[in-house]
Design a protein around this motif. Structure first.
Motif, PDB file in Angstrom:
ATOM      1  N   LYS A  44       0.805  -1.222   0.000  1.00 24.99           N
ATOM      2  CA  LYS A  44       0.000   0.000   0.000  1.00 24.99           C
ATOM      3  C   LYS A  44       0.836   1.270   0.000  1.00 24.99           C
ATOM      4  O   LYS A  44       0.565   2.194  -0.781  1.00 24.99           O
ATOM      5  N   GLN A  45       1.836   1.359   0.859  1.00 28.66           N
ATOM      6  CA  GLN A  45       2.636   2.587   0.894  1.00 28.66           C
ATOM      7  C   GLN A  45       3.364   2.801  -0.423  1.00 28.66           C
ATOM      8  O   GLN A  45       3.431   3.931  -0.926  1.00 28.66           O
ATOM      9  N   GLN A  46       3.866   1.731  -1.008  1.00 27.73           N
ATOM     10  CA  GLN A  46       4.538   1.846  -2.309  1.00 27.73           C
ATOM     11  C   GLN A  46       3.556   2.333  -3.368  1.00 27.73           C
ATOM     12  O   GLN A  46       3.891   3.207  -4.187  1.00 27.73           O
ATOM     13  N   ALA A  47       2.335   1.796  -3.355  1.00 31.55           N
ATOM     14  CA  ALA A  47       1.329   2.202  -4.332  1.00 31.55           C
ATOM     15  C   ALA A  47       0.964   3.674  -4.163  1.00 31.55           C
ATOM     16  O   ALA A  47       0.836   4.414  -5.153  1.00 31.55           O
ATOM     17  N   GLN A  48       0.815   4.116  -2.908  1.00 29.86           N
ATOM     18  CA  GLN A  48       0.480   5.523  -2.658  1.00 29.86           C
ATOM     19  C   GLN A  48       1.603   6.447  -3.136  1.00 29.86           C
ATOM     20  O   GLN A  48       1.339   7.505  -3.717  1.00 29.86           O
ATOM     21  N   GLU A  49       2.845   6.035  -2.904  1.00 30.40           N
ATOM     22  CA  GLU A  49       3.980   6.855  -3.340  1.00 30.40           C
ATOM     23  C   GLU A  49       4.048   6.924  -4.860  1.00 30.40           C
ATOM     24  O   GLU A  49       4.325   7.989  -5.435  1.00 30.40           O
ATOM     25  N   GLU A  50       3.802   5.797  -5.529  1.00 32.92           N
ATOM     26  CA  GLU A  50       3.821   5.796  -6.998  1.00 32.92           C
ATOM     27  C   GLU A  50       2.720   6.695  -7.551  1.00 32.92           C
ATOM     28  O   GLU A  50       2.907   7.397  -8.554  1.00 32.92           O
ATOM     29  N   TYR A  51       1.549   6.677  -6.890  1.00 30.72           N
ATOM     30  CA  TYR A  51       0.434   7.526  -7.318  1.00 30.72           C
ATOM     31  C   TYR A  51       0.809   9.003  -7.155  1.00 30.72           C
ATOM     32  O   TYR A  51       0.634   9.807  -8.087  1.00 30.72           O
ATOM     33  N   ASP A  52       1.333   9.370  -6.000  1.00 31.55           N
ATOM     34  CA  ASP A  52       1.720  10.765  -5.758  1.00 31.55           C
ATOM     35  C   ASP A  52       2.820  11.211  -6.711  1.00 31.55           C
ATOM     36  O   ASP A  52       2.792  12.335  -7.238  1.00 31.55           O
ATOM     37  N   ASP A  53       3.807  10.326  -6.950  1.00 34.39           N
ATOM     38  CA  ASP A  53       4.908  10.671  -7.863  1.00 34.39           C
ATOM     39  C   ASP A  53       4.379  10.890  -9.279  1.00 34.39           C
ATOM     40  O   ASP A  53       4.833  11.799  -9.986  1.00 34.39           O
ATOM     41  N   ALA A  54       3.414  10.032  -9.688  1.00 33.07           N
ATOM     42  CA  ALA A  54       2.866  10.166 -11.041  1.00 33.07           C
ATOM     43  C   ALA A  54       2.155  11.505 -11.199  1.00 33.07           C
ATOM     44  O   ALA A  54       2.326  12.204 -12.208  1.00 33.07           O
ATOM     45  N   LEU A  55       1.350  11.896 -10.196  1.00 31.81           N
ATOM     46  CA  LEU A  55       0.650  13.172 -10.290  1.00 31.81           C
ATOM     47  C   LEU A  55       1.635  14.339 -10.309  1.00 31.81           C
ATOM     48  O   LEU A  55       1.430  15.314 -11.041  1.00 31.81           O
ATOM     49  N   SER A  56       2.687  14.232  -9.506  1.00 34.55           N
ATOM     50  CA  SER A  56       3.684  15.311  -9.443  1.00 34.55           C
ATOM     51  C   SER A  56       4.390  15.499 -10.776  1.00 34.55           C
ATOM     52  O   SER A  56       4.794  16.609 -11.129  1.00 34.55           O
TER      53      SER A  56
ATOM     54  N   GLY B   5       3.005  14.941 -13.676  1.00 36.51           N
ATOM     55  CA  GLY B   5       2.062  15.254 -14.746  1.00 36.51           C
ATOM     56  C   GLY B   5       1.455  14.047 -15.415  1.00 36.51           C
ATOM     57  O   GLY B   5       0.772  14.180 -16.443  1.00 36.51           O
ATOM     58  N   GLN B   6       1.639  12.851 -14.844  1.00 36.69           N
ATOM     59  CA  GLN B   6       1.072  11.649 -15.445  1.00 36.69           C
ATOM     60  C   GLN B   6      -0.315  11.357 -14.860  1.00 36.69           C
ATOM     61  O   GLN B   6      -0.627  11.754 -13.745  1.00 36.69           O
ATOM     62  N   GLN B   7      -1.113  10.638 -15.644  1.00 40.97           N
ATOM     63  CA  GLN B   7      -2.401  10.160 -15.150  1.00 40.97           C
ATOM     64  C   GLN B   7      -2.169   8.917 -14.296  1.00 40.97           C
ATOM     65  O   GLN B   7      -1.370   8.047 -14.647  1.00 40.97           O
ATOM     66  N   ALA B   8      -2.897   8.816 -13.189  1.00 42.26           N
ATOM     67  CA  ALA B   8      -2.730   7.663 -12.314  1.00 42.26           C
ATOM     68  C   ALA B   8      -4.061   7.323 -11.661  1.00 42.26           C
ATOM     69  O   ALA B   8      -4.947   8.182 -11.522  1.00 42.26           O
ATOM     70  N   PHE B   9      -4.185   6.064 -11.251  1.00 39.41           N
ATOM     71  CA  PHE B   9      -5.426   5.550 -10.662  1.00 39.41           C
ATOM     72  C   PHE B   9      -5.060   4.687  -9.464  1.00 39.41           C
ATOM     73  O   PHE B   9      -4.175   3.829  -9.552  1.00 39.41           O
TER      74      PHE B   9
ATOM     75  N   VAL C  39      -8.980   8.994  -9.198  1.00 38.85           N
ATOM     76  CA  VAL C  39      -8.669   9.165 -10.618  1.00 38.85           C
ATOM     77  C   VAL C  39      -7.873  10.453 -10.723  1.00 38.85           C
ATOM     78  O   VAL C  39      -8.417  11.547 -10.546  1.00 38.85           O
ATOM     79  N   GLY C  40      -6.580  10.320 -10.978  1.00 41.01           N
ATOM     80  CA  GLY C  40      -5.694  11.472 -10.888  1.00 41.01           C
ATOM     81  C   GLY C  40      -5.242  12.022 -12.233  1.00 41.01           C
ATOM     82  O   GLY C  40      -4.906  11.272 -13.147  1.00 41.01           O
ATOM     83  N   ARG C  41      -5.251  13.339 -12.327  1.00 40.59           N
ATOM     84  CA  ARG C  41      -4.846  14.114 -13.495  1.00 40.59           C
ATOM     85  C   ARG C  41      -5.630  13.735 -14.751  1.00 40.59           C
ATOM     86  O   ARG C  41      -5.079  13.334 -15.768  1.00 40.59           O
ATOM     87  N   LEU C  42      -6.945  13.870 -14.628  1.00 36.66           N
ATOM     88  CA  LEU C  42      -7.807  13.702 -15.792  1.00 36.66           C
ATOM     89  C   LEU C  42      -7.817  15.042 -16.541  1.00 36.66           C
ATOM     90  O   LEU C  42      -8.301  16.044 -16.017  1.00 36.66           O
ATOM     91  N   PRO C  43      -7.254  15.099 -17.770  1.00 32.93           N
ATOM     92  CA  PRO C  43      -7.099  16.385 -18.470  1.00 32.93           C
ATOM     93  C   PRO C  43      -8.443  17.000 -18.837  1.00 32.93           C
ATOM     94  O   PRO C  43      -9.459  16.301 -18.921  1.00 32.93           O
TER      95      PRO C  43
ATOM     96  N   VAL D 171      -0.669   3.487 -13.663  1.00 34.22           N
ATOM     97  CA  VAL D 171      -0.105   4.762 -14.129  1.00 34.22           C
ATOM     98  C   VAL D 171      -0.075   4.733 -15.648  1.00 34.22           C
ATOM     99  O   VAL D 171       0.396   3.764 -16.256  1.00 34.22           O
ATOM    100  N   ASN D 172      -0.620   5.777 -16.262  1.00 35.11           N
ATOM    101  CA  ASN D 172      -0.621   5.887 -17.724  1.00 35.11           C
ATOM    102  C   ASN D 172       0.708   6.483 -18.169  1.00 35.11           C
ATOM    103  O   ASN D 172       0.901   7.693 -18.159  1.00 35.11           O
ATOM    104  N   LYS D 173       1.619   5.600 -18.549  1.00 33.43           N
ATOM    105  CA  LYS D 173       2.955   6.051 -18.963  1.00 33.43           C
ATOM    106  C   LYS D 173       3.038   6.284 -20.465  1.00 33.43           C
ATOM    107  O   LYS D 173       4.085   6.666 -20.978  1.00 33.43           O
ATOM    108  N   ASP D 174       1.927   6.042 -21.165  1.00 35.41           N
ATOM    109  CA  ASP D 174       1.923   6.175 -22.629  1.00 35.41           C
ATOM    110  C   ASP D 174       1.194   7.418 -23.094  1.00 35.41           C
ATOM    111  O   ASP D 174       0.858   7.558 -24.257  1.00 35.41           O
ATOM    112  N   SER D 175       0.922   8.346 -22.165  1.00 38.62           N
ATOM    113  CA  SER D 175       0.118   9.509 -22.536  1.00 38.62           C
ATOM    114  C   SER D 175       0.928  10.601 -23.237  1.00 38.62           C
ATOM    115  O   SER D 175       0.391  11.639 -23.582  1.00 38.62           O
TER     116      SER D 175
END
Length: 824
Positions: free
Chosen positions: A80-92, A94-98, A114-118, A593-597
């Motif tokens: 869980k902590q790893q997942a939360q950190e990956e989510y926060d890092d992705a938003l920071s 500019g990536q979309q993350a869920f 649902v993070g960073r929905l353009p 994490v949407n790394k292909d955006s």
């Protein structure tokens, strides 16, 4: 200035969640639900949408994915902590993350981010879980899709962080829901019922073993979606063998075959006809403020607490002479009628009824741990097995602490739990019953509490089953490792589930068997099932995921009891199995994490909380719990946990504009994150503080029905409850005017019709039995036990002219009952 359009929250903010499509597939007693949540950002800034919602407490969440345009991303299960950190890092970056994570405090609440929905972008989120369907007392299989998330009361000093949950009245939920179900079984489907409006059931084949049903239009989000599925010949044992995952390591849970065994023990009629006359019955009743809410919208005058009072009346009248009992009630504090359980006599029953009659929902919060600890601290009474009945609307925030306490004391009692009203925590109600070796019941929609509770009392009066063991007879070289918890309770006609991992080579043509042995009323008994080891062709990994869920919950519970002692090792095992099986746990989360955006989503991130349905408020009063945070906003969580909480009761002040239906926001103790500190109820209307109200001045008396008030606001008392209230602890009735009134006669008419040689008490008791059998057969489940007690009393009197009494009673009441039908 932003041009608002479409769906808005109570703060006039656009809601990014537009619709939910839920598709249910039921195979026999296992259900798979696939929900698709469709989001759209109509704002000019990138959004983070946060949706906190309920799921069944025993569900195994096994898939989470997102579709953004043509890009499909399948989430992974990670610590869980790893997942939360990956989510926060992705938003920071500019990536979309869920992110999908389970509450730390209760396994029936999840948070979806649902993070960073353009701006202008849409996203579809797919969520899948599997669960077993619980067997009801009437043999129906119950599926519930929770739509209502009630605020959970967080007891003072309990552990756990906090989350803000936005709720609006059901009529203002700003997204749509569609629901359909496809049901299949080896046996024909008799019917499917629901508390919600359904389209007509459609059978898909001639033998009626497949059918489909859909939710009717206009669902108002004011209730959970509940399906009750009925099969013909429901009590059929079965075994499903499922092949292991080809990519998984042999010898692991996911790599080996797993068998799911369903048994329906049947007890001999000779045993079932003699219900127990001993036992200690402890009733624990929720009296928190939320118990003042109506049972349902169609009968707003019947509140949860009033229904609980009527139910206690039936229970007290149905207890066998010679047993022991006590009644506890709880809110922010708890009360008990007797210092310890007392013998059931005319005197103790009368005192209990007088106290129950005055019970109101005036004890504040929902502190259930304190009374449970007090009950368990009482010494058990020799030769009187303890049976605990818990009545609550399930609005607690420390679910795991409660179920752990019940499990710790499982050897000394059986626990029967009842979830009252929409949104009762399935994790709490099912967990208490499962860990306490009892049965769970949910009272929702137009359900009456009384018949369900009386069904459970019949289970509690069944002979205790002891010395339960499970043995396997398998081909040479094949062994079974049981994955589920040991069976601690067996009830007549109720399903017992066993999951086992099969290790070793076996031929698909080979057969095996499983035998459950137990002692029933002192006599050895057993149930055996033969099954083929050939794996089912179309089960996927459903059985494996349910088995993994069972093991994960067991290890989580063990980790909590061992916390501080090798807990990291157990937590590591939970995380490993959760990742291996793809099933969520309290220590893991789904991350995508949407790394292909391509290029990063630019602009400041705006957070939008998606509202859920607000629970029904009480008719006149709202209970508001306020959490006062520390003066220093940077104080640690320990300081937060001990900060002052207080509860007030407010009357809503009348408005000038009576058509104003302003929306409200509920904030509940955070179950996921560490950054929110308030628990309050906001309303744009005006409130005035009122002094505490004395609710002890109840009207009338169950022991003196004629004293009921004629006040227009006093609801008409059910004639059945009037008759029950007049019954003596021994099971008999006295001949007086109140009884005659229930029978629709005058006292003179009743006395004139009495055969000469029969005493008044026997005559009155026979009349009561004739009336019950003649006019209240539709409520037989509610009065059957007290009628059996009355019949036993009549037979013990060896009264003359019983047949003549029955004939005279039939003539007086216009019935045609046979003496044998009355049990006398």
């Amino acid at each position: 200035m932003m041009n608002f359009c479409g769906l808005l929250t109570e703060k006039k903010e656009p809601v990014p969640l537009k619709s939910i499509d839920a598709q249910l597939e039921v195979k026999d007693h296992v259900a798979t639900l696939v929900s698709t949540l469709n989001y759209e950002n109509k704002e000019d800034k990138p959004l983070e949408a946060v949706f906190v919602f309920p799921l069944p407490g025993d569900a195994a969440v096994c898939h989470f994915s997102a579709q953004i345009g043509k890009t499909h991303i399948v989430a992974e299960v990670k610590e869980k902590q790893q997942a939360q950190e990956e989510y926060d890092d992705a938003l920071s970056s500019g990536q979309q993350a869920f992110l999908l994570e389970e509450s730390e405090q209760s396994p029936d609440i999840f948070s979806l981010k649902v993070g960073r929905l353009p701006p202008g972008e849409s996203a579809s989120i797919r969520l899948e879980y599997v669960t077993e369907l619980a067997v009801q007392a009437d043999d129906g299989l119950r599926f519930c899709l929770p739509a209502v998330l009630n605020p959970r009361y967080q007891p003072q000093g309990s552990e756990g962080p906090s989350v803000q949950v936005t709720s609006v009245p059901a009529s203002l939920v700003p997204y749509s829901l569609s629901f359909s179900a496809q049901v299949s079984s080896p046996r024909p489907i008799s019917k499917i019922e629901s508390s919600c409006s359904l389209e007509p059931l459609q059978y898909l084949n001639a033998d009626q073993t497949k059918a489909t049903v859909k939710l009717g239009g206009g669902h108002k989000f004011d209730r959970d979606i509940e399906l009750l599925i009925y099969y013909k010949d429901a009590h059929q044992p079965s075994a499903v063998v499922e092949a292991g995952q080809a990519s998984a390591k042999p010898g692991s849970l996911m790599g080996d075959p797993v068998v799911m065994v369903s048994l329906y023990p049947e007890f001999p009629q000779s045993v079932m006809s003699s219900l127990a006359t001993c036992g200690e019955f402890v009733f624990l009743v929720d009296r928190s403020g939320s118990m003042d809410c109506p049972m349902n919208n169609s009968t707003p005058q019947e509140t949860r607490i009033s229904s609980a009072r009527d139910t206690l009346l039936l229970l007290l009248k149905s207890l066998p002479m010679g047993c022991y009992f006590n009644i506890y009630s709880f809110g922010s504090s708890f009360e008990h009628i007797f210092p310890k359980s007392v013998e059931y006599t005319k005197k103790t029953m009368k005192k209990a009824l007088e106290k129950v009659e005055k019970m109101e929902s005036n004890l504040g919060g929902t502190e259930i741990l304190q009374p449970l600890n007090h009950i368990y601290s009482q010494a058990c009474i020799p030769k009187h097995p303890r049976q605990l009945f818990v009545f609550t609307d399930g609005e607690v925030g420390n679910t795991k602490e409660v179920t752990d306490l019940v499990k710790k004391n499982a050897d000394s009692h059986r626990c029967f739990s009842f979830g009252i009203g929409e949104g009762a925590s399935s994790a709490l109600i099912n967990g208490m019953a499962k860990d306490g070796g009892g049965q769970a019941q949910f009272i929702t929609g137009a359900d009456r509490m009384q018949p369900k509770v009386m069904q459970s009392l019949r289970f509690a009066l069944q002979p205790a089953v002891n010395d339960i063991s499970v043995s396997w007879d398998l081909p040479k070289g094949v062994s079974a490792t049981v994955l589920s918890q040991p069976i601690t309770a067996i009830f007549q006609g109720q399903r017992s589930l066993i999951y086992a991992q099969l290790t070793g080579p076996s031929s698909e043509e080979a057969d095996g068997s499983v035998t459950v042995k137990y002692s029933l009323a002192g006599h050895p008994s057993q149930n055996q099932l033969h099954f083929n080891l050939k794996p089912a062709e179309d089960s996927g990994l459903t059985v494996h995921r349910l088995a993994a869920r069972t093991v994960i919950r067991s290890m989580e519970s063990e980790e909590r009891t061992r916390r501080g002692h090798q807990d990291e090792e157990m937590k590591k095992k939970v995380v490993e199995l959760s990742i291996q099986s793809g099933v969520s746990s309290c220590f893991t989360a789904f991350i995508a994490v949407n790394k292909d955006s391509g290029q990063a989503v630019q602009g400041p991130l705006v957070r939008r909380n998606v509202p859920t349905d607000m629970p029904s408020l009480s008719r006149h009063y709202n209970y508001i719990c306020h959490y006062t945070p520390p003066d220093d906003e940077d104080e640690d969580e320990d300081a937060m946990a001990t900060s002052q909480r207080s509860c007030y009761k407010y009357r809503h002040a009348p408005r000038d504009n009576t058509n104003d239906t302003s929306q409200r926001s509920w904030y509940m103790p955070s179950l996921f994150r560490r950054d929110n500190r308030s628990l309050c109820l906001e309303n744009s209307g005006s409130y005035r503080h009122e002094e505490p109200i004395d609710c002890n001045g109840a009207i009338g008396s169950w022991e003196d029905v004629s004293a009921l008030s004629d006040d227009d606001e006093q609801p008409h008392k059910d004639p059945l409850l009037q008759l029950v209230s007049l019954q003596n602890a021994s099971g008999s009735w006295m001949l007086h005017e109140a009884l005659a009134a229930v029978l629709g006669k005058t006292k003179e008419e009743v006395e004139k019709a009495k055969p000469e040689l029969v005493n008044n008490e026997v005559w009155a008791s026979i009349l009561a039995l004739i009336w019950l059998h003649g006019f209240k057969m539709d409520a037989k489940e509610e009065w059957e036990l007290l009628a059996m007690k009355a019949a036993s009393w009549i037979k013990a009197q060896n009264a003359p002219c019983v047949s003549e009494c029955v004939e005279a009673g039939n003539k007086l009441l216009g019935c045609s009952m046979k003496k044998e039908a009355l049990g006398i």
